[in-house]
Design a protein around this motif. Structure first.
Motif, short mmCIF file in Angstrom:
data_model
loop_
_atom_site.label_atom_id
_atom_site.label_comp_id
_atom_site.label_asym_id
_atom_site.label_seq_id
_atom_site.Cartn_x
_atom_site.Cartn_y
_atom_site.Cartn_z
N ARG A 58 0.85 -1.21 0.00
CA ARG A 58 0.00 0.00 0.00
C ARG A 58 0.87 1.25 0.00
N LYS A 59 0.54 2.18 -0.91
CA LYS A 59 1.21 3.48 -0.97
C LYS A 59 0.13 4.54 -1.16
N ALA A 60 0.01 5.45 -0.17
CA ALA A 60 -1.05 6.47 -0.19
C ALA A 60 -2.40 5.76 -0.31
N GLN A 61 -3.16 6.04 -1.36
CA GLN A 61 -4.47 5.40 -1.55
C GLN A 61 -4.40 4.17 -2.45
N ASN A 62 -3.22 3.89 -3.01
CA ASN A 62 -3.08 2.77 -3.95
C ASN A 62 -2.91 1.44 -3.21
N VAL A 63 -3.51 0.40 -3.79
CA VAL A 63 -3.34 -0.97 -3.28
C VAL A 63 -2.70 -1.79 -4.40
N ASN A 64 -1.43 -2.15 -4.23
CA ASN A 64 -0.70 -2.95 -5.23
C ASN A 64 -0.76 -4.42 -4.83
N ILE A 65 -1.32 -5.25 -5.70
CA ILE A 65 -1.47 -6.68 -5.42
C ILE A 65 -0.61 -7.46 -6.41
N THR A 66 0.33 -8.26 -5.91
CA THR A 66 1.16 -9.11 -6.75
C THR A 66 0.74 -10.56 -6.55
N VAL A 67 0.24 -11.18 -7.62
CA VAL A 67 -0.23 -12.56 -7.55
C VAL A 67 0.87 -13.47 -8.11
N VAL A 68 1.41 -14.33 -7.26
CA VAL A 68 2.45 -15.29 -7.68
C VAL A 68 1.74 -16.59 -8.04
N THR A 69 1.75 -16.95 -9.32
CA THR A 69 0.95 -18.07 -9.81
C THR A 69 1.76 -19.00 -10.71
N ALA A 70 1.33 -20.25 -10.77
CA ALA A 70 2.01 -21.23 -11.63
C ALA A 70 1.52 -21.14 -13.07
N LYS A 71 0.31 -20.61 -13.28
CA LYS A 71 -0.27 -20.52 -14.63
C LYS A 71 -0.70 -19.08 -14.92
N PHE A 93 -15.12 -5.23 -4.76
CA PHE A 93 -15.16 -6.00 -3.51
C PHE A 93 -14.70 -5.18 -2.32
N ILE A 94 -13.59 -4.40 -2.49
CA ILE A 94 -13.06 -3.61 -1.37
C ILE A 94 -13.45 -2.14 -1.45
N ASP A 95 -14.22 -1.77 -2.50
CA ASP A 95 -14.69 -0.39 -2.68
C ASP A 95 -13.51 0.59 -2.72
N ASN A 96 -12.54 0.27 -3.56
CA ASN A 96 -11.37 1.13 -3.75
C ASN A 96 -11.01 1.11 -5.23
N LYS A 97 -10.96 2.29 -5.85
CA LYS A 97 -10.73 2.36 -7.29
C LYS A 97 -9.24 2.34 -7.66
N ASN A 98 -8.36 2.51 -6.66
CA ASN A 98 -6.92 2.57 -6.92
C ASN A 98 -6.26 1.21 -6.66
N VAL A 99 -6.64 0.21 -7.46
CA VAL A 99 -6.09 -1.13 -7.32
C VAL A 99 -5.21 -1.45 -8.53
N ILE A 100 -3.98 -1.87 -8.26
CA ILE A 100 -3.04 -2.26 -9.33
C ILE A 100 -2.69 -3.73 -9.11
N ILE A 101 -2.81 -4.54 -10.17
CA ILE A 101 -2.55 -5.98 -10.06
C ILE A 101 -1.40 -6.37 -10.98
N ASP A 102 -0.41 -7.05 -10.43
CA ASP A 102 0.72 -7.59 -11.19
C ASP A 102 0.69 -9.11 -11.09
N ILE A 103 1.08 -9.76 -12.18
CA ILE A 103 1.12 -11.22 -12.21
C ILE A 103 2.57 -11.67 -12.33
N VAL A 104 3.01 -12.55 -11.44
CA VAL A 104 4.38 -13.06 -11.44
C VAL A 104 4.30 -14.59 -11.52
#
Length: 243
Positions: A58-71, A93-104
């Protein structure tokens, strides 16, 4: 005497990093609860993609989500459509528009304890004998070059009336050594006879002072200017030939 502790929580801050990387004073409890909700939601939505872990920053209002996945292909979808849908559903779901998703992507699936546990649980759901599922998973993991693995299954094994636990071990698992890189995974198999719990411990080796546990992820190499130049020249030549 005889008390058990979570292998990851035991080593956090020593050789293991935190999976929630943020700091706050006033909204600590709120953010912890929200992180748990996000993990549960994404794990349920992407269960078939083999999600190893979810890192939240989390930075300020941003929520950065990193998903570590096999596929990663299943998560990303065609043209990135899967990520857009996932981002939209998490935002709602969390009522927050500042969501960033990365896939690893996971580098080696056979040495990831969570993925090994989920694989055994999937086989149990397909009615494969639990001893056979355990043995095959352990053989694959040991061939991948780890130093030890322990697998334990609990529940109504083989359709028995009374629930019990059985475990198998290969190599060594030093659970009380802090510098030992031991990874832990847990999964549940939903069978006709009820739930069967699967626990997996994987020991990758001892670390030297100052070293951190291997995160087992594939890192994208940033392209340098030298690498980009031949690509640009090839693209220009292709356009000239088309003209």
């Amino acid at each position: 005497m005889g008390q058990k502790t979570h292998p990851t929580g035991f080593r956090i801050g020593i050789i293991e990093p935190w999976v929630s990387q943020w700091f706050t004073k006033k909204r600590y409890a709120e953010f912890v609860a929200e992180d748990a909700k996000i993990r549960k939601f994404i794990k349920k939505k992407l269960y078939t993609a083999g999600v190893s872990r979810i890192i939240i920053t989390r930075k300020a209002q941003n929520v950065n989500i990193t998903v570590v996945t096999a596929k990663p292909g299943i998560v990303v979808g065609r043209g990135g459509q899967g990520i857009d849908e996932l981002r939209a559903s998490v935002q709602k779901f969390i009522d927050n528009k500042n969501v960033i998703i990365d896939i690893v992507e996971v580098a080696r699936t056979d040495v990831d304890a969570q993925l090994v546990a989920e694989n055994i649980a999937l086989q149990l759901e397909k009615r494969i004998a639990f001893r056979r599922a355990m043995k095959q998973a352990m053989q694959r993991t040991m061939r991948a070059g780890v130093q030890g693995i322990k697998v334990m299954v609990s529940g109504r094994l083989g359709g028995a009336e009374i629930a019990r636990s059985e475990w198998a071990k290969e190599g060594r698992i030093p659970l009380q050594t802090l510098r030992a890189d031991v990874q832990y995974g847990f999964a549940e198999a939903d069978t006709i006879m009820g739930k069967i719990g699967v626990k997996v411990w994987i020991f990758k080796g001892d670390l030297m002072p100052g070293e951190k546990a291997d995160q087992n992820i594939k890192l994208k190499k940033p392209s340098t200017a030298k690498e980009r130049r031949p690509r640009r020249e090839a693209a220009v030549k292709a356009e000239e030939t088309q003209e």
